[in-house]
Enzyme design. Structure first.
Site, PDB file in Angstrom:
ATOM      1  N   GLU A  74      42.283   9.822 -74.824  1.00  0.00           N
ATOM      2  CA  GLU A  74      43.603   9.409 -74.432  1.00  0.00           C
ATOM      3  C   GLU A  74      44.481  10.707 -74.925  1.00  0.00           C
ATOM      4  O   GLU A  74      44.398  11.422 -75.769  1.00  0.00           O
ATOM      5  CB  GLU A  74      44.233   8.385 -75.272  1.00  0.00           C
ATOM      6  CG  GLU A  74      43.863   6.931 -74.928  1.00  0.00           C
ATOM      7  CD  GLU A  74      44.546   5.864 -75.724  1.00  0.00           C
ATOM      8  OE1 GLU A  74      44.977   5.957 -76.697  1.00  0.00           O
ATOM      9  OE2 GLU A  74      43.949   4.786 -75.560  1.00  0.00           O
ATOM     10  N   THR A 244      43.598   9.729 -53.081  1.00  0.00           N
ATOM     11  CA  THR A 244      42.398   9.319 -53.632  1.00  0.00           C
ATOM     12  C   THR A 244      41.412  10.729 -53.410  1.00  0.00           C
ATOM     13  O   THR A 244      41.602  11.466 -52.710  1.00  0.00           O
ATOM     14  CB  THR A 244      41.567   8.194 -52.928  1.00  0.00           C
ATOM     15  OG1 THR A 244      41.858   8.450 -51.367  1.00  0.00           O
ATOM     16  CG2 THR A 244      42.600   7.082 -53.029  1.00  0.00           C
ATOM     17  N   ARG A 253      35.277   7.501 -56.911  1.00  0.00           N
ATOM     18  CA  ARG A 253      36.125   6.878 -56.597  1.00  0.00           C
ATOM     19  C   ARG A 253      37.573   6.816 -57.539  1.00  0.00           C
ATOM     20  O   ARG A 253      37.283   6.738 -58.835  1.00  0.00           O
ATOM     21  CB  ARG A 253      35.874   5.005 -56.830  1.00  0.00           C
ATOM     22  CG  ARG A 253      34.642   4.899 -56.005  1.00  0.00           C
ATOM     23  CD  ARG A 253      34.447   3.319 -55.830  1.00  0.00           C
ATOM     24  NE  ARG A 253      35.456   3.175 -54.930  1.00  0.00           N
ATOM     25  CZ  ARG A 253      35.658   3.153 -53.769  1.00  0.00           C
ATOM     26  NH1 ARG A 253      34.582   3.573 -53.062  1.00  0.00           N
ATOM     27  NH2 ARG A 253      36.745   2.716 -52.972  1.00  0.00           N
TER      28      ARG A 253
HETATM   29  C1  LIG Z   1      42.892   4.209 -50.254  1.00  0.00           C
HETATM   30  C2  LIG Z   1      44.287   4.465 -50.395  1.00  0.00           C
HETATM   31  C3  LIG Z   1      44.980   4.114 -51.553  1.00  0.00           C
HETATM   32  C4  LIG Z   1      44.345   3.189 -52.602  1.00  0.00           C
HETATM   33  O1  LIG Z   1      43.184   3.639 -53.357  1.00  0.00           O
HETATM   34  P1  LIG Z   1      42.083   2.605 -54.234  1.00  0.00           P
HETATM   35  O2  LIG Z   1      41.531   3.698 -54.737  1.00  0.00           O
HETATM   36  O3  LIG Z   1      41.594   1.645 -53.130  1.00  0.00           O
HETATM   37  O4  LIG Z   1      43.393   1.958 -54.935  1.00  0.00           O
HETATM   38  C5  LIG Z   1      46.255   4.239 -51.611  1.00  0.00           C
HETATM   39  N1  LIG Z   1      47.003   5.139 -50.444  1.00  0.00           N
HETATM   40  C6  LIG Z   1      46.285   5.224 -49.504  1.00  0.00           C
HETATM   41  C7  LIG Z   1      47.113   6.020 -48.305  1.00  0.00           C
HETATM   42  C8  LIG Z   1      44.902   5.118 -49.252  1.00  0.00           C
HETATM   43  O5  LIG Z   1      44.449   5.244 -48.139  1.00  0.00           O
END
Ligand SMILES: *Cc1c(COP(=O)(O)O)cnc(C)c1O
Length: 441
Positions: A74, A244, A253
């Site tokens: 943290e 992402t 991820r």
């Molecule tokens: C995939 C995506 C997200 C969210 O990503 P997660 O990791 O699935 O929460 C946010 N904004 C855009 C434009 C995306 O394509």
């Protein structure tokens, strides 16, 4: 107090940890190991066309599965709330420096656990509940976190959505400007999940300046293209950029936040931690650092260029084989295929293509009359196929295979044409065998 000597050998035998340290997953948990093995086989034997997916390198997987899983860190490098953070600091500092270099910006936060959380952090830093922001409508290719009524972004804020024009199926910048002037949003978001055209960042900048809004680009889908020079960069036009890391960028991820102006540093860092998150996922931060190093390699520019080249080839092949591409084509890694004229739903196409070992997702098209569970379209993308080595020839073939399956559905209804699907499966197997995924793993 007993003075008898401690029998350490007996104690270790009684608390044997042999299995804990030595058993691999196949021994420790055969059910989960079997499911992972089947998932690997699925990724090897089917062609991945989901535009938001990719195939991370072995090195990225190794970092993500590393002993940093055990570490609490943290805080931020040099300012932690836990001891033992020396190597966590090394990893996070490298991730930050590499992200800044990759995208040409001054500041980076590499701690958001996901794409949704990176966007929540920007809202927490800059908005109060009830404030107004603008984003691309979900039905026009926007993301859930850009103001969908079922998402926190849509429940806690006043959302003004812009869409694509019916005629061109591209973003109407006059509409964006008019809505911005009328609603005076605090933030304007550009970027989406199912938009295949180039984002005009300078035009968004001009509108944001005119109405005094912060310009946020969520480049999640296209960040690999931006990193590789195959799509214009949101910098220096956008104030804050989120992404992402697992889509075209090909990392673990996760999410990142980038910015240039020091005035955002404290609010954004405070919003991620302690505002929204506790301990960062340091194994995933390590994996992000590895992915950024890969994307900084000159070969990634070639990868990004090939993603776009392949998407153009796929779109052209689909059109030649009788399918309509929304907006008439693609400038990036993705496209929406409109199945209305074939009278096939996105839902049936997704299922039929999966039976033929082609993986994609149903997706609403602009002004879709069907529900989001059925839809009139499918979304396709080339990042994963390009990673396994497919080029223009392979994607032209894939376009033909998709059209064959869709024609089978048009002829026979939802159950499709079994003979066509078997024949497509065989040709998919040939392609997959020629371009193996994780060979030797
Ligand atoms: C995939 C995506 C997200 C969210 O990503 P997660 O990791 O699935 O929460 C946010 N904004 C855009 C434009 C995306 O394509």
């Amino acid at each position: 107090m007993s003075t008898a000597p401690v029998d350490f050998a007996a104690r270790t035998a009684a608390h044997s940890m042999d299995g804990f340290w030595k058993d691999d997953l196949a021994h420790a948990d055969p059910e989960i190991a079997a499911a992972i093995g089947k998932e690997l086989a699925r990724q090897r034997d089917k062609i991945e066309l989901i535009a938001s997916e990719n195939i991370a390198s072995r090195a990225v997987l190794e970092a993500a599965g590393s002993v940093f899983t055990n570490k609490y860190a943290e805080g931020y490098p040099g300012k932690r709330y836990y001891g033992g953070c020396d190597y966590a600091d090394v990893v996070e500092t490298l991730a930050i420096e590499r992200a800044k270099q990759l995208f040409g910006c001054n500041f980076a936060n590499v701690q958001p656990n996901s794409g949704s959380q990176m966007n929540q952090a920007v809202f927490l830093a800059l908005l109060n509940p009830g404030d107004t922001f603008m984003g691309l409508d979900l039905n026009s290719g926007g993301h859930l976190t850009h103001g969908s009524p079922v998402n926190m972004s849509g429940k806690w804020f006043n959302v003004v959505s812009y869409g694509v024009a019916r005629e061109t199926e591209t973003i109407d910048m006059d509409e964006v400007a008019a809505k911005a002037r009328e609603s005076k949003p605090k933030i304007i978001i550009c970027g989406g999940t199912a938009y295949s055209r180039t984002w005009d960042f300078p035009a968004f900048r001009a509108i944001a300046d005119e109405v005094g809004a912060v310009l946020l680009c969520d480049m999640s889908h296209i960040s690999g293209l931006v990193a590789g020079g195959a799509h214009p960069s949101p910098f220096p036009h956008c104030d804050i950029v989120t992404s992402t890391t697992h889509k075209s960028l090909r990392g673990p991820r996760s999410g990142i936040i980038l910015w240039n102006d020091e005035k955002y540093t404290k609010p954004l860092n405070m919003a991620v931690f302690p505002g929204l998150q506790g301990g960062p996922l340091m194994h995933i931060v390590a994996a992000k650092a590895v992915a950024f190093k890969e994307a900084l390699d000159p070969s990634f520019r070639d990868y990004a260029r090939r993603i776009v080249e392949n998407a153009r080839a796929l779109a052209a092949s689909l059109e030649e084989n009788g399918l309509r591409i929304v907006s008439g084509g693609t400038d990036n890694h993705s496209m929406l295929v409109d199945l209305t004229a074939k009278n096939v739903t996105g839902k049936d196409a997704e299922k039929g293509l999966d039976r033929a070992f082609l993986t994609c997702n149903k997706n609403g098209i602009p002004y879709d009359t069907r529900s989001p569970f059925v839809t009139s379209g499918i979304r396709l993308g080339t990042p994963a196929g390009t990673t396994r080595g497919f080029g223009v020839e392979e994607f032209r073939t894939i376009g033909k295979l998709i059209a064959e399956v869709v024609d089978g559905l048009a002829k026979n209804g939802p159950e499709g044409d079994a003979q066509i699907e078997e024949s497509v499966r065989q040709r998919v197997a040939t392609l997959c065998a020629a371009f193996p995924v994780y060979p030797g793993m």
